[in-house]
Design a protein around this motif. Structure first.
Motif, PDB file in Angstrom:
ATOM      1  N   MET A 256       0.841  -1.192   0.000  1.00 22.49           N
ATOM      2  CA  MET A 256       0.000   0.000   0.000  1.00 22.49           C
ATOM      3  C   MET A 256       0.880   1.247   0.000  1.00 22.49           C
ATOM      4  SD  MET A 256      -2.869  -1.236   2.804  1.00 22.49           S
ATOM      5  CE  MET A 256      -3.904   0.216   2.556  1.00 22.49           C
ATOM      6  N   ALA A 257       0.539   2.185  -0.870  1.00 19.14           N
ATOM      7  CA  ALA A 257       1.351   3.388  -1.036  1.00 19.14           C
ATOM      8  C   ALA A 257       1.399   4.199   0.253  1.00 19.14           C
ATOM      9  CB  ALA A 257       0.785   4.250  -2.165  1.00 19.14           C
ATOM     10  N   THR A 258       2.475   4.941   0.425  1.00 19.45           N
ATOM     11  CA  THR A 258       2.598   5.858   1.556  1.00 19.45           C
ATOM     12  C   THR A 258       1.395   6.797   1.583  1.00 19.45           C
ATOM     13  OG1 THR A 258       5.006   5.782   1.446  1.00 19.45           O
ATOM     14  CG2 THR A 258       4.014   7.674   2.553  1.00 19.45           C
ATOM     15  N   GLY A 259       0.806   6.950   2.761  1.00 18.38           N
ATOM     16  CA  GLY A 259      -0.318   7.862   2.899  1.00 18.38           C
ATOM     17  C   GLY A 259      -1.677   7.210   2.748  1.00 18.38           C
ATOM     18  N   THR A 260      -1.708   5.888   2.549  1.00 16.90           N
ATOM     19  CA  THR A 260      -2.999   5.217   2.378  1.00 16.90           C
ATOM     20  C   THR A 260      -3.504   4.578   3.662  1.00 16.90           C
ATOM     21  OG1 THR A 260      -1.833   3.250   1.551  1.00 16.90           O
ATOM     22  CG2 THR A 260      -2.687   4.795  -0.082  1.00 16.90           C
ATOM     23  N   GLY A 261      -2.827   4.823   4.783  1.00 15.35           N
ATOM     24  CA  GLY A 261      -3.356   4.401   6.078  1.00 15.35           C
ATOM     25  C   GLY A 261      -3.043   2.973   6.460  1.00 15.35           C
ATOM     26  N   LYS A 262      -1.780   2.570   6.321  1.00 13.53           N
ATOM     27  CA  LYS A 262      -1.427   1.195   6.681  1.00 13.53           C
ATOM     28  C   LYS A 262      -1.609   0.943   8.176  1.00 13.53           C
ATOM     29  CE  LYS A 262       2.727   1.217   4.766  1.00 13.53           C
ATOM     30  NZ  LYS A 262       2.700   2.500   4.023  1.00 13.53           N
ATOM     31  N   THR A 263      -1.365   1.958   9.004  1.00 11.68           N
ATOM     32  CA  THR A 263      -1.521   1.758  10.452  1.00 11.68           C
ATOM     33  C   THR A 263      -2.991   1.595  10.822  1.00 11.68           C
ATOM     34  OG1 THR A 263       0.438   3.153  10.781  1.00 11.68           O
ATOM     35  CG2 THR A 263      -0.885   2.628  12.721  1.00 11.68           C
ATOM     36  N   LEU A 264      -3.876   2.363  10.186  1.00 10.45           N
ATOM     37  CA  LEU A 264      -5.316   2.209  10.432  1.00 10.45           C
ATOM     38  C   LEU A 264      -5.781   0.820   9.998  1.00 10.45           C
ATOM     39  CD1 LEU A 264      -8.010   3.456  11.310  1.00 10.45           C
ATOM     40  CD2 LEU A 264      -8.283   4.305   8.968  1.00 10.45           C
ATOM     41  N   VAL A 265      -5.315   0.368   8.846  1.00  9.11           N
ATOM     42  CA  VAL A 265      -5.666  -0.973   8.384  1.00  9.11           C
ATOM     43  C   VAL A 265      -5.122  -2.014   9.363  1.00  9.11           C
ATOM     44  CG1 VAL A 265      -5.288  -2.677   6.561  1.00  9.11           C
ATOM     45  CG2 VAL A 265      -5.814  -0.312   5.966  1.00  9.11           C
ATOM     46  N   SER A 266      -3.907  -1.785   9.869  1.00 10.82           N
ATOM     47  CA  SER A 266      -3.330  -2.709  10.860  1.00 10.82           C
ATOM     48  C   SER A 266      -4.204  -2.780  12.104  1.00 10.82           C
ATOM     49  CB  SER A 266      -1.916  -2.263  11.244  1.00 10.82           C
ATOM     50  OG  SER A 266      -1.044  -2.318  10.142  1.00 10.82           O
ATOM     51  N   ALA A 267      -4.719  -1.634  12.533  1.00 16.31           N
ATOM     52  CA  ALA A 267      -5.601  -1.614  13.701  1.00 16.31           C
ATOM     53  C   ALA A 267      -6.848  -2.454  13.447  1.00 16.31           C
ATOM     54  CB  ALA A 267      -5.984  -0.175  14.036  1.00 16.31           C
ATOM     55  N   ALA A 268      -7.406  -2.343  12.247  1.00 20.90           N
ATOM     56  CA  ALA A 268      -8.583  -3.139  11.912  1.00 20.90           C
ATOM     57  C   ALA A 268      -8.248  -4.625  11.871  1.00 20.90           C
ATOM     58  CB  ALA A 268      -9.151  -2.677  10.569  1.00 20.90           C
ATOM     59  N   VAL A 269      -7.066  -4.966  11.356  1.00 18.76           N
ATOM     60  CA  VAL A 269      -6.631  -6.362  11.335  1.00 18.76           C
ATOM     61  C   VAL A 269      -6.461  -6.883  12.761  1.00 18.76           C
ATOM     62  CG1 VAL A 269      -4.725  -7.909  10.713  1.00 18.76           C
ATOM     63  CG2 VAL A 269      -5.548  -6.217   9.065  1.00 18.76           C
TER      64      VAL A 269
ATOM     65  N   GLN B 101       4.929   6.821  17.268  1.00 15.87           N
ATOM     66  CA  GLN B 101       3.886   7.114  16.290  1.00 15.87           C
ATOM     67  C   GLN B 101       2.869   5.973  16.230  1.00 15.87           C
ATOM     68  OE1 GLN B 101       5.025   9.054  12.485  1.00 15.87           O
ATOM     69  NE2 GLN B 101       4.197   7.218  11.537  1.00 15.87           N
ATOM     70  N   ALA B 102       3.371   4.735  16.194  1.00 14.72           N
ATOM     71  CA  ALA B 102       2.477   3.576  16.136  1.00 14.72           C
ATOM     72  C   ALA B 102       1.663   3.444  17.416  1.00 14.72           C
ATOM     73  CB  ALA B 102       3.286   2.309  15.883  1.00 14.72           C
ATOM     74  N   GLN B 103       2.323   3.620  18.591  1.00 11.62           N
ATOM     75  CA  GLN B 103       1.584   3.518  19.855  1.00 11.62           C
ATOM     76  C   GLN B 103       0.481   4.571  19.924  1.00 11.62           C
ATOM     77  OE1 GLN B 103       3.401   5.012  23.403  1.00 11.62           O
ATOM     78  NE2 GLN B 103       2.491   3.440  24.715  1.00 11.62           N
ATOM     79  N   LYS B 104       0.798   5.789  19.543  1.00 13.23           N
ATOM     80  CA  LYS B 104      -0.193   6.869  19.573  1.00 13.23           C
ATOM     81  C   LYS B 104      -1.402   6.531  18.695  1.00 13.23           C
ATOM     82  CE  LYS B 104      -0.680  11.796  18.428  1.00 13.23           C
ATOM     83  NZ  LYS B 104      -1.635  11.612  17.317  1.00 13.23           N
ATOM     84  N   ASN B 105      -1.121   6.016  17.509  1.00 12.68           N
ATOM     85  CA  ASN B 105      -2.213   5.689  16.594  1.00 12.68           C
ATOM     86  C   ASN B 105      -3.070   4.543  17.119  1.00 12.68           C
ATOM     87  OD1 ASN B 105      -1.603   7.649  14.685  1.00 12.68           O
ATOM     88  ND2 ASN B 105      -0.195   6.336  13.575  1.00 12.68           N
ATOM     89  N   PHE B 106      -2.435   3.483  17.621  1.00 13.08           N
ATOM     90  CA  PHE B 106      -3.207   2.351  18.122  1.00 13.08           C
ATOM     91  C   PHE B 106      -4.033   2.746  19.349  1.00 13.08           C
ATOM     92  CE2 PHE B 106       0.098  -0.615  16.117  1.00 13.08           C
ATOM     93  CZ  PHE B 106      -0.704  -0.816  15.007  1.00 13.08           C
ATOM     94  N   GLU B 107      -3.474   3.576  20.213  1.00 16.75           N
ATOM     95  CA  GLU B 107      -4.238   4.039  21.364  1.00 16.75           C
ATOM     96  C   GLU B 107      -5.436   4.881  20.926  1.00 16.75           C
ATOM     97  OE1 GLU B 107      -1.557   6.013  23.979  1.00 16.75           O
ATOM     98  OE2 GLU B 107      -1.045   4.184  25.065  1.00 16.75           O
ATOM     99  N   ASP B 108      -5.224   5.655  19.873  1.00 10.99           N
ATOM    100  CA  ASP B 108      -6.311   6.477  19.358  1.00 10.99           C
ATOM    101  C   ASP B 108      -7.408   5.609  18.741  1.00 10.99           C
ATOM    102  OD1 ASP B 108      -7.759   8.726  18.573  1.00 10.99           O
ATOM    103  OD2 ASP B 108      -6.756   8.793  16.629  1.00 10.99           O
ATOM    104  N   TYR B 109      -7.022   4.619  17.957  1.00  8.16           N
ATOM    105  CA  TYR B 109      -7.995   3.797  17.235  1.00  8.16           C
ATOM    106  C   TYR B 109      -8.655   2.747  18.124  1.00  8.16           C
ATOM    107  CZ  TYR B 109      -5.234   5.542  13.247  1.00  8.16           C
ATOM    108  OH  TYR B 109      -4.564   6.328  12.337  1.00  8.16           O
ATOM    109  N   LEU B 110      -7.887   2.139  19.069  1.00  4.83           N
ATOM    110  CA  LEU B 110      -8.348   0.928  19.755  1.00  4.83           C
ATOM    111  C   LEU B 110      -8.369   1.029  21.272  1.00  4.83           C
ATOM    112  CD1 LEU B 110      -6.278  -1.609  17.617  1.00  4.83           C
ATOM    113  CD2 LEU B 110      -8.705  -1.122  17.377  1.00  4.83           C
ATOM    114  N   LYS B 111      -8.177   2.246  21.810  1.00 12.12           N
ATOM    115  CA  LYS B 111      -8.001   2.392  23.256  1.00 12.12           C
ATOM    116  C   LYS B 111      -9.185   1.848  24.038  1.00 12.12           C
ATOM    117  CE  LYS B 111      -6.416   5.732  26.692  1.00 12.12           C
ATOM    118  NZ  LYS B 111      -6.016   7.133  26.923  1.00 12.12           N
TER     119      LYS B 111
END
Length: 846
Positions: free
Chosen positions: A214-227, A252-262
């Motif tokens: 997936m190209a840069t900027g397409t939200g791989k971390t958000l997709v990872s959270a969903a996975v 950066q990853a911890q911040k995103n996962f806490e935001d998405y899945l806290k």
């Protein structure tokens, strides 16, 4: 020595190294039994009810026992010149006869480990120890629940705010956008949902390794959270390990996962929670933290993580890092923004193997193999061009700037100067652009770079100051010089505003550099900007780096990227370019409401790449994507290209040019929706050749009249193989990078606007099966099996030959055996006949 004997010797050694015992010892009783002991007969095999396999009497090569002495693993050995997978079905039957869950397939050189309860054989690089395999046995995933889980665009939102649909602010459509923003709700985009569905299909097909390209900027971390949520909710993972390759990406990853899945899951960074990481559902770490002092072996059990996600997979599984990746059992997901199809050929032997581009290509290919995508097709792909086409990403404006000196450095003849020698005389020495700041230094040139940037940079639409920028330099010394020059100019241009904070060096030798990258992204580096008190933006406007801030770094309000160094790696170029492709609304946060109401939305519509070394031209026109590389070993001048932080010029004898340098040329190009050549290669030249042809009106008329044979003959005889471009089908197909064989008619249909894009192989296969389904299968109970066999017969020539020749006993060495068994005799005949009559197989070959 026979190849069978050579393989046995190697396998014996590998078993001993893994801790298996051929003889009783102080460590315990022997737990390896050789073939004469256990005989497999037809009588035992007949109990399996297999209609296709007619296996003869035989012996198990190696039977490995558990601690109680019961059969545990069947090891099927093949000769060195045989593929271990040819023994797959034979080993499966041996394992079933001995009630074993696990199989090892090996020829002494390549090996596969197979858990019969989880899916397909997976490549391994050393044999598992008895302790490791016990850990495997304790993992029992639920594939059916995972495949059936419903994933909608609100999958992540439901974790953060489960009752959002009942909130009055959501029900009122006029307030809904503000409600989403205030609550920071992240809905999955359509392609992100498709990515999750792709992994569900893969799991249903007994896969346990996956790769998302997936190209840069397409939200791989958000997709990872969903996975992660998918695997946790369905009981397929108890704890997840998220591996990154750079320190700055941990936070950066911890911040995103806490935001998405806290709401449901706890995320920790391993190095900050070494004593209590077990309390977490998600553990984030660099691969280096686990490798250091073999920490992963000393402090972790193989079953501590049931899902391992590797960010920028081709980096975090290279070299010794693979040992960490393979140590943990369970599912494996790789994420990469780097497409594999840059270099078309590999000279993997001889001197060429030392070239950094070739090593990179080999790593990319190995990445696909590691994640179960041996065919070169990832589990899911979403490119930069897809993102631009769908309106989620933006292309750059390229400003190609060359000074008098760099123009000569970039020329074929290089830049010749007279250099003093020891006897007092002078000798002519020629420098080329690769040697800038390594062997050739020009302070005047660096000043010219900085002036061009400051005079042409995109400005922040709110404050009007220079937009946030990343500058990539040759070395740490070069970065220090550029910072000094930029701060001097900023002090003159904006007196009293920055106090040497305008530009900051962010390289590995700078204390706190990792934190600087986070502060820059969060608009706090050196404090808030001082142009408008109602708008918070980073006071430091420019981060000057070498190898940091390239992969996985998020800074959506970045407006300028400066390439003050030559780049030779296609993946490095695509990663650096990707820092600017994300969209951004400057009035969403960090701004006074009064200013926002006055200005309205201020969207980022473009970003600039300042290219001082013709990098874009190199990858657009000069880089040979089809070249078989065979280059000499790196010298001390070039070896630094393989490091994240290139070696400083202090390692070399540097020529210091005192000549005044000034701008020679300045050209600005806005990249259109078709992207750069590195994104779409050279198909556009063929398109323009067709559209600019003097007979274009006749071409269009023939297309409208359906005279495709005449039209294709015209193109073949009048446009192909001409000295201007030497167009041919092979090169055009390579340029398109479509996962199947695109025909000339399709190319012409796309050029003439009759089709919007080239459909993927999967899309065509689905369409063909839908036609078959609507005609022959209403109400058919074996829909899934029929679809698998339908697609396999089209795609897999070996499978097609087995069916056509009637050699059904060979089906046991294919992955299609179970689906074929599901089919009624009628459909076993009907599917091949239908495909032969109605489906053009040439469309599906690469």
């Amino acid at each position: 020595m026979p190849k069978e004997a050579q393989a046995r010797i190697k396998i014996n050694k590998l078993l001993e190294e893994a801790g298996w015992r051929f003889f009783d010892s102080q460590d315990g009783r022997a737990n390896v039994i050789l073939e004469p002991t256990v005989k497999i007969t037809k009588t035992k095999l007949s109990d399996l009810g297999d209609d296709f396999d007619k296996t003869k009497n035989g012996f198990i090569d190696f039977l490995l026992l558990d601690e109680q002495g019961f059969p545990f693993i069947v090891l099927e050995a093949k000769a060195e010149d045989k593929n271990p997978l040819i023994g797959k079905e034979q080993a499966r039957q041996y394992a079933r006869s001995q009630h074993c869950r696990f199989i090892i397939l090996s020829n002494g050189n390549s090996h596969y480990f197979w858990d019969l309860e989880r899916g397909n054989p997976q490549v391994i690089y050393r044999f598992p120890s008895p302790e490791l395999t016990v850990s495997y046995a304790s993992f029992t995933p639920n594939r059916e629940a995972l495949a059936k889980e419903v994933v909608g665009d609100d999958y992540i939102v439901l974790t953060k705010k489960p009752d959002y649909k009942n909130d009055p602010s959501w029900l009122d459509e006029t307030n809904r956008p503000e409600f989403i923003k205030v609550n920071k709700l992240r809905f999955l985009r359509p392609y992100q949902v498709r990515a999750i569905e792709a992994i569900q299909r893969a799991v249903k097909n007994e896969r346990d390794r996956f790769l998302f390209e997936m190209a840069t900027g397409t939200g791989k971390t958000l997709v990872s959270a969903a996975v992660i949520k998918l695997f946790r909710r369905t009981g397929n993972a108890r704890r997840i390990l998220f591996l990154v390759d750079r320190l700055e990406l941990e936070q950066q990853a911890q911040k995103n996962f806490e935001d998405y899945l806290k709401g449901d899951y706890v995320t920790v960074i391993y190095k900050e929670n070494r004593e209590d990481w077990r309390r977490a559902d998600i553990v984030v770490s660099t691969i280096q933290s686990f490798l250091s002092k073999n920490r992963y072996k000393r402090y972790f059990a193989p079953n501590d993580f049931d899902l391992v996600i590797s960010d920028e997979a081709h980096r975090s599984i290279s070299g010794n890092s693979r040992a960490v990746f393979e140590y943990f059992i369970g599912y494996k997901l790789g994420l990469t923004a780097t497409p594999k199809d840059y270099l078309k050929h590999i000279d993997a032997t001889g001197l060429g193997a030392n070239d950094p581009r070739e090593l990179e290509r080999r790593t990319l290919l190995d990445t696909y193999k590691t994640f179960g995508c041996e065919t070169g097709e990832p589990t899911f792909r979403y490119s930069l061009l897809d993102g631009v086409r769908d309106g989620y990403l933006i292309n750059p404006v390229v400003l190609d700037a060359r000074t008098e000196i760099t123009a000569k450095l970039l020329s074929e003849h290089g830049y010749a100067v007279l250099v003093p020698v020891e006897d007092g005389n002078e000798t002519e020495e020629v420098f080329v652009y690769q040697e800038f700041e390594k062997k050739f230094f020009s302070e005047s040139t660096n000043h010219a770079f900085c002036r061009v940037f400051l005079e042409n940079a995109l400005e922040d639409p709110i404050s009007g100051e220079i937009g946030k920028t990343i500058v990539f330099c040759v070395s740490q010394n070069h970065a220090a010089k550029i910072v000094q020059i930029l701060n001097q100019y900023a002090d003159a241009l904006f007196p009293g505003k920055y106090q040497s904070d305008f530009a900051m060096q962010v390289t590995s030798t700078i204390i706190g550099a990792q934190d600087f990258t986070v502060q820059f992204s969060n608009n706090r580096l050196s404090g808030s900007g001082n142009f408008d008190p109602g708008y918070r933006t980073s006071k430091t406007r420019v981060c000057v780096t070498v190898g940091m801030m390239t992969t996985g770094y998020d800074c959506t309000d970045l407006l300028n990227i400066c390439l003050m160094r030559p780049i030779f790696s296609p993946s490095d170029f695509i990663q650096i370019k990707g820092r600017g492709t994300r969209k951004h609304n400057f009035t969403v946060e960090h701004i006074d409401p009064a200013i926002k109401s006055q200005l309205g939305d201020q969207e980022k519509a473009r970003f600039k790449i300042f290219d001082f070394f013709a990098n874009c031209e190199y990858f657009e026109e000069k880089f040979n994507y089809d070249e078989v590389l065979s280059l000499p070993k790196p010298s001390k001048e070039t070896i630094s290209e393989t490091h994240d932080e290139p070696l400083d010029k202090s390692y070399f004898d540097v020529y210091n040019s005192n000549r005044e340098d000034k701008l020679s040329s300045l050209n600005q190009t806005e990249i259109g929706p078709d992207g750069m050549k590195i994104d779409r290669m050279y198909f556009d030249r063929f398109e323009q050749t067709i559209l600019n042809n003097s007979n274009i009106e006749i071409i269009k008329e023939q297309a409208e009249a359906g005279k495709w044979d005449e039209l294709q003959n015209f193109v073949i005889h009048n446009i192909f193989d001409k000295p201007e471009d030497y167009f041919n089908m092979e090169k055009l197909r390579a340029a398109l990078n479509v996962d199947r064989r695109v025909m000339l008619r399709e190319m012409l249909e796309k050029i003439l606007g009759l089709i919007p894009r080239f459909k993927t192989k999967e899309e065509l296969l689905e369409e063909e099966f839908d036609k078959f389904d609507s005609r022959y299968m209403p109400g058919e109970n074996h829909f899934s099996g029929a679809k698998v066999i339908f697609k396999a017969y089209i795609e897999d020539a070996e499978f097609r030959n087995i069916i056509d020749q009637g050699n059904l006993s060979l089906l046991n060495v294919t992955p299609w055996i179970d689906s074929y068994r599901q089919l009624s005799p009628e459909f076993r005949t009907l599917i091949p006949e239908y495909i032969k009559d109605y489906v053009p197989l040439n469309n599906y070959v690469k």
